[in-house]
Design an enzyme around this catalytic site. Sequence first.
Site, PDB file in Angstrom:
ATOM      1  N   HIS A  83      10.965  38.716  -5.022  1.00 29.11           N
ATOM      2  CA  HIS A  83      11.103  37.283  -4.759  1.00 29.11           C
ATOM      3  C   HIS A  83       9.985  36.809  -3.833  1.00 29.11           C
ATOM      4  CE1 HIS A  83      13.585  39.517  -1.868  1.00 29.11           C
ATOM      5  NE2 HIS A  83      13.230  38.618  -0.963  1.00 29.11           N
ATOM      6  N   ASP A 108      17.231  29.636   0.116  1.00 29.16           N
ATOM      7  CA  ASP A 108      17.611  30.803   0.916  1.00 29.16           C
ATOM      8  C   ASP A 108      18.839  30.417   1.738  1.00 29.16           C
ATOM      9  OD1 ASP A 108      17.706  32.813   3.084  1.00 29.16           O
ATOM     10  OD2 ASP A 108      15.797  33.465   2.253  1.00 29.16           O
ATOM     11  N   ILE A 109      19.824  31.293   1.746  1.00 29.60           N
ATOM     12  CA  ILE A 109      21.087  30.979   2.414  1.00 29.60           C
ATOM     13  C   ILE A 109      20.955  31.057   3.954  1.00 29.60           C
ATOM     14  CG2 ILE A 109      22.192  33.266   2.530  1.00 29.60           C
ATOM     15  CD1 ILE A 109      23.801  30.054   1.171  1.00 29.60           C
ATOM     16  N   HIS A 115       9.184  33.894  -0.983  1.00 28.70           N
ATOM     17  CA  HIS A 115       9.712  32.864  -0.083  1.00 28.70           C
ATOM     18  C   HIS A 115       8.717  31.706  -0.051  1.00 28.70           C
ATOM     19  CE1 HIS A 115      12.678  35.426   2.269  1.00 28.70           C
ATOM     20  NE2 HIS A 115      11.920  36.376   1.761  1.00 28.70           N
ATOM     21  N   GLU A 133      15.164  43.343   2.230  1.00 31.26           N
ATOM     22  CA  GLU A 133      16.616  43.169   2.254  1.00 31.26           C
ATOM     23  C   GLU A 133      17.215  43.223   0.852  1.00 31.26           C
ATOM     24  OE1 GLU A 133      17.929  39.647   4.464  1.00 31.26           O
ATOM     25  OE2 GLU A 133      19.712  39.592   3.204  1.00 31.26           O
TER      26      GLU A 133
HETATM   27  P1  5GP Z   1      13.824  39.889   2.013  1.00 32.93           P
HETATM   28  O1  5GP Z   1      14.369  40.831   0.952  1.00 32.93           O
HETATM   29  O2  5GP Z   1      12.660  39.073   1.527  1.00 32.93           O
HETATM   30  O3  5GP Z   1      13.540  40.607   3.289  1.00 32.93           O
HETATM   31  O4  5GP Z   1      14.978  38.868   2.380  1.00 32.93           O
HETATM   32  C1  5GP Z   1      15.900  38.419   1.405  1.00 32.93           C
HETATM   33  C2  5GP Z   1      16.203  36.953   1.631  1.00 32.93           C
HETATM   34  O5  5GP Z   1      17.238  36.605   0.734  1.00 32.93           O
HETATM   35  C3  5GP Z   1      16.687  36.603   3.051  1.00 32.93           C
HETATM   36  O6  5GP Z   1      15.910  35.544   3.560  1.00 32.93           O
HETATM   37  C4  5GP Z   1      18.147  36.216   2.839  1.00 32.93           C
HETATM   38  O7  5GP Z   1      18.563  35.155   3.678  1.00 32.93           O
HETATM   39  C5  5GP Z   1      18.205  35.822   1.387  1.00 32.93           C
HETATM   40  N1  5GP Z   1      19.484  36.116   0.772  1.00 32.93           N
HETATM   41  C6  5GP Z   1      20.132  37.301   0.813  1.00 32.93           C
HETATM   42  N2  5GP Z   1      21.289  37.234   0.136  1.00 32.93           N
HETATM   43  C7  5GP Z   1      21.368  35.970  -0.346  1.00 32.93           C
HETATM   44  C8  5GP Z   1      22.349  35.302  -1.128  1.00 32.93           C
HETATM   45  O8  5GP Z   1      23.380  35.837  -1.522  1.00 32.93           O
HETATM   46  N3  5GP Z   1      22.090  34.009  -1.437  1.00 32.93           N
HETATM   47  C9  5GP Z   1      20.947  33.365  -1.019  1.00 32.93           C
HETATM   48  N4  5GP Z   1      20.786  32.088  -1.383  1.00 32.93           N
HETATM   49  N5  5GP Z   1      20.003  33.973  -0.279  1.00 32.93           N
HETATM   50  C10 5GP Z   1      20.219  35.265   0.059  1.00 32.93           C
END
Ligand code: 5GP
Length: 135
Positions: free
Chosen positions: A93, A29-30, A95, A88
């Site tokens: 996915h 995760d970035i 975590h 987001e």
């Molecule tokens: P969620 O959709 O589970 O709420 O969050 C998406 C996760 O993906 C976040 O923790 C965010 O930091 C990560 N994320 C979003 N865009 C990117 C990206 O371009 N590269 C990486 N490595 N992680 C990402």
Amino acid sequence: MATIFSKIIAGEIPSYKVAEDDKFYAFLDINPLVKGHTLVVPKREVDYIFDLEDDELAAMQIFAKKLALAIQKAFPCKKVGQAVIGLEVPHAHIHLIPIQKESDMLFSNPKLSFSNEEFAAIAAAIHKAWEENAD
Ligand code: 5GP
């Protein structure tokens, strides 16, 4: 239009890959909550994790289990916590988050930042453990 995670899987956007097979791709995760915070993504683009087929979801969970063991080997922790949010990025996915305490899993915590070299070293450590565990 392809999701950002599909672009990562296709190599169009760079990522710190830690593991891959024919169906799943895992990368750091970035915006990590802790060192070793990893995402597991199905290569098939589906938004909501609970829209995956039963066998696909089961296989994803088994992939995540193996990866959690590798993460814990690389970064000793009390447990590897698992979370599914998906608000987001509309591409299913999981975590995987190495935790010492419950509050390490709080997504409202400030995110860590690492240099490219640090991210690469973290990914390499998890990948090494993943390969060793496959032996
Ligand atoms: P969620 O959709 O589970 O709420 O969050 C998406 C996760 O993906 C976040 O923790 C965010 O930091 C990560 N994320 C979003 N865009 C990117 C990206 O371009 N590269 C990486 N490595 N992680 C990402």
